[in-house]
Write a protein that holds these residues in place. Structure first.
Motif, PDB file in Angstrom:
ATOM      1  N   ILE A 195      50.530  42.931 -41.184  1.00 38.72           N
ATOM      2  CA  ILE A 195      50.400  43.929 -40.129  1.00 38.72           C
ATOM      3  C   ILE A 195      48.969  44.443 -40.095  1.00 38.72           C
ATOM      4  O   ILE A 195      48.379  44.747 -41.141  1.00 38.72           O
ATOM      5  CB  ILE A 195      51.367  45.106 -40.377  1.00 38.72           C
ATOM      6  CG1 ILE A 195      52.814  44.606 -40.377  1.00 38.72           C
ATOM      7  CG2 ILE A 195      51.173  46.209 -39.339  1.00 38.72           C
ATOM      8  CD1 ILE A 195      53.811  45.618 -40.916  1.00 38.72           C
TER       9      ILE A 195
ATOM     10  N   SER B 173      47.153  47.563 -38.631  1.00 39.35           N
ATOM     11  CA  SER B 173      47.382  48.877 -38.042  1.00 39.35           C
ATOM     12  C   SER B 173      46.666  49.924 -38.898  1.00 39.35           C
ATOM     13  O   SER B 173      46.797  49.887 -40.129  1.00 39.35           O
ATOM     14  CB  SER B 173      48.875  49.179 -37.967  1.00 39.35           C
ATOM     15  OG  SER B 173      49.107  50.478 -37.462  1.00 39.35           O
TER      16      SER B 173
ATOM     17  N   TYR C  61      48.317  47.999 -32.733  1.00 38.32           N
ATOM     18  CA  TYR C  61      49.215  47.450 -33.749  1.00 38.32           C
ATOM     19  C   TYR C  61      49.450  45.969 -33.491  1.00 38.32           C
ATOM     20  O   TYR C  61      49.783  45.566 -32.375  1.00 38.32           O
ATOM     21  CB  TYR C  61      50.536  48.200 -33.697  1.00 38.32           C
ATOM     22  CG  TYR C  61      51.574  47.820 -34.728  1.00 38.32           C
ATOM     23  CD1 TYR C  61      51.677  48.519 -35.926  1.00 38.32           C
ATOM     24  CD2 TYR C  61      52.467  46.772 -34.486  1.00 38.32           C
ATOM     25  CE1 TYR C  61      52.648  48.191 -36.862  1.00 38.32           C
ATOM     26  CE2 TYR C  61      53.440  46.439 -35.418  1.00 38.32           C
ATOM     27  CZ  TYR C  61      53.528  47.154 -36.611  1.00 38.32           C
ATOM     28  OH  TYR C  61      54.487  46.821 -37.532  1.00 38.32           O
TER      29      TYR C  61
ATOM     30  N   GLN D 176      51.469  42.655 -35.492  1.00 36.06           N
ATOM     31  CA  GLN D 176      52.291  42.194 -36.617  1.00 36.06           C
ATOM     32  C   GLN D 176      52.649  40.736 -36.411  1.00 36.06           C
ATOM     33  O   GLN D 176      52.999  40.315 -35.311  1.00 36.06           O
ATOM     34  CB  GLN D 176      53.569  43.021 -36.730  1.00 36.06           C
ATOM     35  CG  GLN D 176      54.520  42.529 -37.815  1.00 36.06           C
ATOM     36  CD  GLN D 176      55.752  43.403 -37.944  1.00 36.06           C
ATOM     37  OE1 GLN D 176      55.664  44.631 -37.883  1.00 36.06           O
ATOM     38  NE2 GLN D 176      56.911  42.790 -38.103  1.00 36.06           N
TER      39      GLN D 176
ATOM     40  N   GLN E  14      52.129  43.719 -46.166  1.00 36.07           N
ATOM     41  CA  GLN E  14      51.019  44.652 -46.353  1.00 36.07           C
ATOM     42  C   GLN E  14      50.406  44.977 -45.006  1.00 36.07           C
ATOM     43  O   GLN E  14      50.478  44.177 -44.067  1.00 36.07           O
ATOM     44  CB  GLN E  14      49.954  44.051 -47.272  1.00 36.07           C
ATOM     45  CG  GLN E  14      50.408  43.870 -48.719  1.00 36.07           C
ATOM     46  CD  GLN E  14      50.571  45.211 -49.436  1.00 36.07           C
ATOM     47  OE1 GLN E  14      49.792  46.131 -49.214  1.00 36.07           O
ATOM     48  NE2 GLN E  14      51.593  45.314 -50.271  1.00 36.07           N
ATOM     49  N   THR E  15      49.807  46.147 -44.905  1.00 34.80           N
ATOM     50  CA  THR E  15      49.208  46.626 -43.671  1.00 34.80           C
ATOM     51  C   THR E  15      47.719  46.876 -43.882  1.00 34.80           C
ATOM     52  O   THR E  15      47.325  47.436 -44.907  1.00 34.80           O
ATOM     53  CB  THR E  15      49.888  47.931 -43.209  1.00 34.80           C
ATOM     54  OG1 THR E  15      51.282  47.679 -43.018  1.00 34.80           O
ATOM     55  CG2 THR E  15      49.277  48.430 -41.908  1.00 34.80           C
TER      56      THR E  15
END
Length: 240
Positions: free
Chosen positions: A29, A31, A74, A76, A121-122
């Motif tokens: 992701i 973000s 965002y 993903q 994980q972001t």
């Protein structure tokens, strides 16, 4: 026609971030995603992405693939959606582009994720300004989908479908065909045409390879519907 221009899959030089992620079983992701001011989020409708594992550049996900999700600021993607299951230690390459309808124009960036075992994980992502109106095709293969066209063997003509008399031509000598880190590439710039193309028009490329490393000459036609996405995107060219 311009000469060699090394790019990282999109028609520009962009900052590259090397990020460490935990891969199986699900998501990577990005973000928040920001434009270059570090404060303004791209709108979800303006965002595009293309992703592949570095050792398998022909297997890639984009925003129209199953396993992708876009929202304001965002991005993903589901690693499990790749045709070949990746392994910890491999590198995921992700290109993010934003059309910039709420900004000053398109921006984009490349991000690399080292895949390790563990959960999703972001990461934050800050984009960078992009130069205008370039299409790059890479890599070029013959019809078997395996044999690369050699730079010295490739030449092409390009035109907008509704203006077939306005032709741009290129080869390794005169420019437009060059060695890209991912193989033989063709670059076409909007400024090369007498009449400026506009979005929603169609770019037609007639590409010929002399076949010195193949069974003989082969010609293919590629048609690209020009949008903010394709104007800047370096498209990996599949077998015809």
């Amino acid at each position: 026609m311009k000469g060699i221009w090394f790019v990282v899959l999109i028609g520009m030089l962009v900052p590259t971030s090397v990020l460490r992620a935990q891969a199986p079983p699900h998501s990577v992701i990005f973000s928040p995603v920001y434009f270059s001011d570090g404060a303004t989020h791209p709108l979800g409708a303006d965002l595009h992405f293309d992703a592949y594992v570095s050792v398998r550049p022909d297997e890639h996900l984009d925003e129209i693939s199953p396993g992708g999700l876009l929202a304001d600021g965002y991005v993903q993607l589901e690693c499990a959606s790749f045709p070949t299951q990746w392994s910890p230690g491999e590198t995921l390459v992700v290109y993010i582009i934003a059309d910039g309808s709420n900004w000053y124009g398109p921006e984009g960036g490349e991000f690399r994720v080292e895949l390790t075992s563990g959960g999703a994980q972001t990461f934050p992502a800050t984009l960078a300004p992009m130069p205008e109106q370039t299409v790059i095709l890479v890599p070029l293969h013959y019809g078997d989908g395996l044999t690369p066209m050699l730079v010295r063997d490739v030449y092409f003509t390009a035109y907008i479908s509704i203006r077939p008399g306005e032709i741009v031509a290129g080869d390794a000598i005169n420019g437009g065909v060059f060695e890209h880190p991912y193989g033989t590439a063709i670059r076409v710039d909007r400024e090369e045409f007498p009449t400026t193309w506009t979005m929603a028009e169609e770019l037609v490329l007639d590409i010929t390879g002399d076949g010195s490393n193949y069974t003989g000459p082969e010609a293919i036609e590629i048609r690209i519907h020009l949008t903010p996405y394709t104007l800047y995107w370096a498209r990996r060219l599949p077998a015809p």
